[in-house]
Design a protein around this motif. Structure first.
Motif, PDB file in Angstrom:
ATOM      1  N   GLY A   1       0.745  -1.682  -0.080  1.00 43.85           N
ATOM      2  CA  GLY A   1       0.363   0.257  -0.098  1.00 43.85           C
ATOM      3  C   GLY A   1       1.102   1.269   0.271  1.00 43.85           C
TER       4      GLY A   1
ATOM      5  N   SER B   1       2.233   2.687  -3.252  1.00 45.08           N
ATOM      6  CA  SER B   1       1.008   3.030  -4.246  1.00 45.08           C
ATOM      7  C   SER B   1       0.674   4.156  -4.632  1.00 45.08           C
ATOM      8  CB  SER B   1      -0.255   2.516  -4.111  1.00 45.08           C
ATOM      9  OG  SER B   1      -1.510   2.735  -3.081  1.00 45.08           O
TER      10      SER B   1
ATOM     11  N   THR C   1      -0.860   6.233  -3.785  1.00 46.16           N
ATOM     12  CA  THR C   1      -2.823   6.839  -3.757  1.00 46.16           C
ATOM     13  C   THR C   1      -3.338   6.990  -2.453  1.00 46.16           C
ATOM     14  OG1 THR C   1      -2.802   4.842  -3.639  1.00 46.16           O
ATOM     15  CG2 THR C   1      -3.037   5.613  -6.202  1.00 46.16           C
ATOM     16  N   THR C   2      -3.720   7.556  -2.111  1.00 39.87           N
ATOM     17  CA  THR C   2      -4.992   7.773  -1.185  1.00 39.87           C
ATOM     18  C   THR C   2      -5.207   7.034  -0.386  1.00 39.87           C
ATOM     19  OG1 THR C   2      -5.378  10.856  -2.110  1.00 39.87           O
ATOM     20  CG2 THR C   2      -6.411   9.071   0.041  1.00 39.87           C
ATOM     21  N   GLN C   3      -6.120   6.350  -0.934  1.00 35.12           N
ATOM     22  CA  GLN C   3      -6.513   4.660  -1.170  1.00 35.12           C
ATOM     23  C   GLN C   3      -5.197   3.488  -0.494  1.00 35.12           C
ATOM     24  OE1 GLN C   3      -7.171   6.325  -3.448  1.00 35.12           O
ATOM     25  NE2 GLN C   3      -9.169   5.429  -4.625  1.00 35.12           N
ATOM     26  N   GLY C   4      -4.170   3.686  -1.084  1.00 36.59           N
ATOM     27  CA  GLY C   4      -3.769   2.857  -1.008  1.00 36.59           C
ATOM     28  C   GLY C   4      -2.593   3.069   0.107  1.00 36.59           C
TER      29      GLY C   4
ATOM     30  N   LEU D   1      -8.475  -1.858   1.010  1.00 35.72           N
ATOM     31  CA  LEU D   1      -7.645   0.385   0.227  1.00 35.72           C
ATOM     32  C   LEU D   1      -6.534  -0.391  -0.409  1.00 35.72           C
ATOM     33  CD1 LEU D   1      -8.650   2.098   3.559  1.00 35.72           C
ATOM     34  CD2 LEU D   1      -9.647   2.740   0.966  1.00 35.72           C
TER      35      LEU D   1
ATOM     36  N   GLY E   1      -6.114   1.062  -3.991  1.00 37.10           N
ATOM     37  CA  GLY E   1      -5.081   1.817  -4.337  1.00 37.10           C
ATOM     38  C   GLY E   1      -3.929   1.754  -4.988  1.00 37.10           C
ATOM     39  N   THR E   2      -3.618   0.217  -4.984  1.00 37.59           N
ATOM     40  CA  THR E   2      -1.986  -0.387  -5.757  1.00 37.59           C
ATOM     41  C   THR E   2      -2.894  -0.478  -7.386  1.00 37.59           C
ATOM     42  OG1 THR E   2      -2.456  -1.731  -3.990  1.00 37.59           O
ATOM     43  CG2 THR E   2      -0.109  -1.524  -5.143  1.00 37.59           C
TER      44      THR E   2
ATOM     45  N   GLN F   1      -4.387   0.939  -9.041  1.00 36.14           N
ATOM     46  CA  GLN F   1      -4.016   2.427 -10.179  1.00 36.14           C
ATOM     47  C   GLN F   1      -2.707   2.029 -11.481  1.00 36.14           C
ATOM     48  OE1 GLN F   1      -5.748   5.819  -7.933  1.00 36.14           O
ATOM     49  NE2 GLN F   1      -7.281   4.093  -6.929  1.00 36.14           N
TER      50      GLN F   1
ATOM     51  N   ASP G   1      -1.985  12.595   3.380  1.00 43.13           N
ATOM     52  CA  ASP G   1      -2.499  13.254   2.026  1.00 43.13           C
ATOM     53  C   ASP G   1      -0.757  14.164   1.413  1.00 43.13           C
ATOM     54  OD1 ASP G   1      -4.558  12.350   1.083  1.00 43.13           O
ATOM     55  OD2 ASP G   1      -6.051  14.030   1.656  1.00 43.13           O
TER      56      ASP G   1
ATOM     57  N   ASN H   1       2.199  11.619   1.302  1.00 42.13           N
ATOM     58  CA  ASN H   1       2.005  12.077  -0.813  1.00 42.13           C
ATOM     59  C   ASN H   1       2.440  12.890  -1.362  1.00 42.13           C
ATOM     60  OD1 ASN H   1       1.421   9.264  -1.908  1.00 42.13           O
ATOM     61  ND2 ASN H   1      -0.485  10.156  -2.102  1.00 42.13           N
TER      62      ASN H   1
END
Lengths: 505, 494
Positions: free
Chosen positions: A330, A333, A335-338, A410, A414-415, A417, A493, A496
């Protein structure tokens, strides 16, 4: 409240010192230690209520000079990333004191060391000065060595020194990396916040030395790897994971819980706290192989190893290796979800695996072995115990409605993508996990009851007391993950956002 | 300040006090019969000398006795250091059974003679003076090593030490003669001036340096001149082993710093040094440092005798300290001084417990430590564990800060020195194995039925607990000590 983090860290340490002065009465020492862990837990609850979820800034910051000549300061503070870990530490320390009530040998020593360990763990998650962080990181090793080595199982000496050597190997590399960062920042400082602000100053020019020039590695990459090895040993990422099954099998139950619940998180916490914001260019370059691919490999490798185990505790240990793989995946990734999934997985793994180790401890205390094949039909003998076990196992395999599901989904969302192949590999781990956990349930709990254990006592009140809080958290987070995610999102965030500009493609 | 003989005496008080004490002990030893007074007298002499040494800080730095001896912060630091080590060693000797068997008067007189020699080692600014001071310390050490009557091991150790020492110092004075031949001078400043002229044969100078290194190397105990140390450590009386491991070793570093830094290098404004005469001795030191720590640690892994193990660990620590020399900057030198102080505290502490245990069991085999914590000696076992973890370099103990400053000086130099830092860091991991082996034996192993209860008399703790306290204190609050070591790094160069 002023200096709340300091209180949370040093109350257990003061408690440890006081225990040494108590009379040699096991009952008194046990209850005293239990009382000592209450204030940090209450403070953690207070932190949870008063934590500002809208900012990525560090909160409750304390900043005092320690050694001004070297710009070493005593800086503590929490943000969304660390507060979840602080909560987990306070909770598990409290629970594990109760789980340790069965300890009979050198009770004073055990609880004093346990509280020292508690202080060290708290310190690692609160420290904002890299020097302080390192000191807490190392301080934790000593009590852990003794807790495994004196109160552990038959091969405890081997397990204890192996754990110690592995971790020290990682941390000396980390120390060198910290020093290299320190001398790059002008003016020299160990303050993590300044180091993060200097992220762009760490050289990304390719080093003229072999072999780095052939790999296109810069100063950042080398430092990244040194820090990463230090943290990867704690996670534990393949191939540095071999200390974990040994340490887990030999450690007493409560220590296994702490080991899996808190210590493993320090690895991924460290990467998110230091590698990501301080060395973003290297993070962007290295994440795919060192976090993503290695994470996916951890998931599958850990699950396959778990499937082959005959010892119940070793199975849970390898399932930890597997589940920490989701965290790494995660994180890779961006990404926010990851990223949110990864940190939520850290929290969930702490509670779920904590439960699983406690449950293994329950049956071990009664049967004095952990052989999976040696049981059978426990559901008929200990229905309540089996019910709680089912909850923990289903949470671990990611059943919707329980916390493990949220974090794993999650991470995979996330991954997907970014790295579809790794996601498919990771997702196949879910099937393997279901495989070994269901197979274990079948062998241990279902089927005809084993004649030998017909009189085995049902789980008692103290044991239920240690399991229930964790079970409730597992269910609450499973239904309403926002409790934890709300704290994380802003911070993650912002972390990230530091790395994303450096990603290729 | 460049003083003649009589004028120098004013600034020579610490040495004079020590000399008077030595003579008093020898003279009174002929008359009085009581057992305790030589130790007391030696202690008083050392304390007086210590106080007077601090008083020297108010004096102008300069050269004494026709440029033979330097008086500067660096030499005062080593006076204070050697005296502290001697005082601790005397206190250890009082509680030791081994020393009870010998002529106490002679023992303390010789001990103080060694200390006096160390004063000169740290402050000599002349090749001849350097050689004489080194020999002065060595001669006393040979006798003290063989001081246990009827102990074959002790006599054997003394003989080995003597032969090694003889060869090493012979090699060293041969190297010095080359330098004298090339420069026509014995004085460090004059040598440096002569070497900065054109027409010096680099190869010859390099060989001379290597010869001289043999003498230093045998005192500091670095590879390949380390072979004598395990036997000597094992054979010598434990308090003297402790003294040897910290004071003699560090005095060797002092003489080496004095020779190579103010002697053979120039200080730049940035705090870095440049080697004059373009001879690559720093590279030699760099290689020797890595070899020394690695060999010391690897040899220590399988030792069964705790004193031998500590001997090899001492070799490894000498290797760590040499890193500070090889990198040619002031941070490195300051780190060496800091390390020397914390090493003195933790190593003396470790030897103190070893001595306490061997007082009871009569031996230093690791089996004697089995389950020590559960045999009535919990506090000494905990203290020894703290000293050993400190030697490993674990926070929050002082040894960590020592290593931290050394590593940070190396990392600051950067570039290829990163290799040195990595080798040293990995060596700390290796060292954990054997230090933890003792801890394991004390705590993790259960005592067997035949293991005796170990009871420690209360007076044993009067020295042990303060040392433990200092080991922890300098691990968390080291600011004043850092300031003091930085302050001590002022050389008088003319």
């Amino acid at each position: 409240m002023q200096n709340i983090l300091t209180y949370m860290t040093f109350i257990p340490l003061a408690g440890a010192a006081m225990i040494l002065m108590l009379p040699n009465n096991a009952k008194l020492v046990r209850w005293f230690s239990a009382i000592v862990t209450v204030p940090p837990l209450l403070m953690a609850v207070w932190l949870f209520n008063n934590f500002d979820r809208t900012t990525a800034k560090f909160q409750f910051v304390e900043d005092y000079h320690w050694i001004p000549a070297y710009n070493i300061s005593y800086t503590m503070g929490v943000d969304g990333l660390s507060i979840s870990m602080v909560l987990l530490t306070a909770l598990l320390s409290f629970i594990c004191i109760f789980a340790s009530f069965g300890i009979e040998k050198a009770v004073k020593g055990y609880f004093a060391l346990f509280l020292m360990l508690d202080a060290g763990m708290m310190g690692v998650f609160c420290a904002l000065d890299f020097f302080l962080f390192y000191v807490f990181w190392e301080v934790m090793l000593l009590p852990m060595y003794f807790l495994i080595g004196i109160w552990g199982g038959p091969r405890r000496e081997y397990a204890a020194i192996k754990f110690f050597l592995y971790t020290l190997f990682g941390s000396v590399l980390m120390l060198l990396a910290i020093l290299a960062l320190y001398f790059t920042v002008e003016p020299h400082t160990f303050d993590m916040r300044v180091m993060m602000a200097h992220a762009s100053k760490y050289s990304t020019a390719v080093l003229p030395m072999w072999p780095f020039n052939s790999w296109g590695w810069s100063f950042q990459h080398v430092i990244w790897l040194a820090l990463f090895i230090g943290f990867a040993i704690k996670i534990p990422a393949f191939p540095f994971h071999t200390w974990l099954p040994d340490a887990h099998v030999e450690a007493p139950t409560a220590i296994s819980v702490i080991l899996a619940g808190v210590l493993l998180k320090m690895g991924t916490y460290g990467i998110l706290r230091t590698n990501f914001p301080m060395l973003p260019v290297a993070t962007a370059d290295m994440a795919y192989w060192f976090l993503g691919a290695l994470g996916a490999w951890n998931i599958i490798y850990g699950a396959l190893c778990a499937m082959a185990q005959k010892d119940l505790k070793k199975l849970v240990a390898y399932s930890s290796v597997s589940h920490m793989g989701y965290v790494m995946l995660g994180m890779a990734s961006f990404t926010t979800q990851g990223l949110n999934g990864a940190v939520l997985q850290m929290f969930n793994h702490g509670t779920i695996t904590g439960m699983m180790f406690l449950l293994v401890g329950v049956v071990y205390d009664r049967a004095h072995h952990r052989d999976i094949e040696g049981f059978g039909g426990l559901a008929a003998i200990m229905p309540v115990y089996t019910g709680i076990t089912a909850l923990a196992f289903f949470a671990s395999m990611g059943l919707p409605g329980l916390s493990g599901f949220i974090s794993e989904i999650l991470v995979l969302l996330g991954t997907w993508q970014k790295y579809p192949v790794l996601t498919i590999l990771g997702a196949s781990g879910v099937i393997l996990t279901a495989g070994y956990l269901l197979w274990t349930i079948q062998r241990v709990y279902l089927g005809p009851p084993n004649e030998k254990y017909l009189n085995m006592a049902e789980i008692n009140g103290r044991e239920i007391f240690t399991l229930v809080p964790l079970g409730i958290i597992v269910i609450i987070v499973g239904i309403y993950p926002g409790v934890v995610l709300d704290m994380l999102r802003t911070t993650l965030d912002s972390i990230n956002a530091i790395v994303i500009p450096h990603l290729h493609g | 300040m460049d003083l003649k003989n009589v004028a120098s005496l004013t600034f020579f008080c610490p040495e004079i006090i020590l000399s008077v004490t030595i003579l008093l002990i020898i003279a009174l030893d002929l008359i009085a019969q009581s057992r305790r007074w030589p130790a007391a007298l030696a202690l008083i002499g050392c304390l007086c000398s210590l106080i007077v040494s601090f008083d020297l800080y108010s004096a102008q730095p300069g050269l004494l006795f026709h440029r033979m001896i330097v008086l500067d912060n660096f030499s005062i630091f080593f006076k204070v250091f050697s005296l502290s080590a001697t005082i601790l060693c005397i206190l250890m000797s009082i509680g030791s059974n081994e020393i009870d068997k010998v002529h106490e008067g002679e023992y303390y007189a010789l001990l103080l003679t060694c200390t006096l020699g160390m004063f000169f080692m740290a402050s000599s600014s002349n090749l001849l003076m350097a050689y004489l001071s080194l020999e002065m310390v060595s001669l006393g050490s040979y006798v003290l090593t063989g001081f246990l009557p009827h102990s074959r091991r002790s006599s054997e150790a003394a003989l080995k030490y003597l032969i090694y020492g003889g060869v090493a110092s012979g090699t060293m004075i041969y190297g010095m003669s080359w330098i004298f031949g090339m420069t026509g001078s014995m004085d460090y400043a004059a040598i440096q001036l002569a070497l900065s002229q054109e027409g010096i044969n680099k190869a010859a100078l390099f060989i001379a340096f290597i010869f001289i290194l043999a003498g230093f190397g045998y005192k500091i105990v670095f590879f390949p001149f380390h072979m004598w140390s395990p036997d000597v450590y094992q054979g010598a009386p434990t308090p003297f082993t402790a003294y040897l491991s910290v004071a003699s070793n560090t005095a060797g570093l002092a003489i080496m710093i004095r020779f190579f830094f103010p002697g053979m290098s120039k200080l730049l404004a940035s705090g870095d040094w440049t080697a004059t005469a373009g001879v690559e001795w720093p590279q030699v030191l760099l290689a020797l440092s890595m070899l020394t720590m690695t060999i010391g640690n690897l040899c220590a892994l399988n030792q069964r005798n705790v004193k031998r193990m500590l001997a090899y660990s001492g070799i490894a620590h000498a290797g760590y300290m040499m890193m500070g020399l090889a990198i040619l900057n002031n941070e490195g030198l300051a780190a060496i001084l800091f390390y020397a102080v914390v090493y003195m505290i933790m190593n003396l502490g470790a030897f103190l417990v070893v001595g306490m245990v061997s007082n009871v069991t009569g031996d230093e085999d690791i089996d004697d430590y089995r389950g020590l914590a559960w045999r009535g000696a919990t506090v000494p076992a905990i203290c020894l564990a703290i000293f050993l973890f400190s030697l490993t370099g674990m926070p929050p103990f002082a040894g960590f800060m020592g290593k931290f400053f050394l590593f940070s000086a190396v990392v600051k130099q950067g570039g290829a020195f990163a290799v040195l830092a990595i080798v040293a860091a990995l060596n700390s991991v290796v060292s954990l194995y054997y230090y933890a082996k003792i801890v394991k034996t004390m705590f993790l192993d259960s005592p067997l039925p035949e293991d005796k209860q170990v009871t420690m008399a209360a007076n044993n703790f009067t020295l042990l607990l303060p040392l433990t306290f200092l080991t922890i204190l300098f691990g968390v609050y080291f600011g004043p000590l850092v300031q003091y070591t930085n302050y001590s790094l002022r050389f008088f160069i003319k």
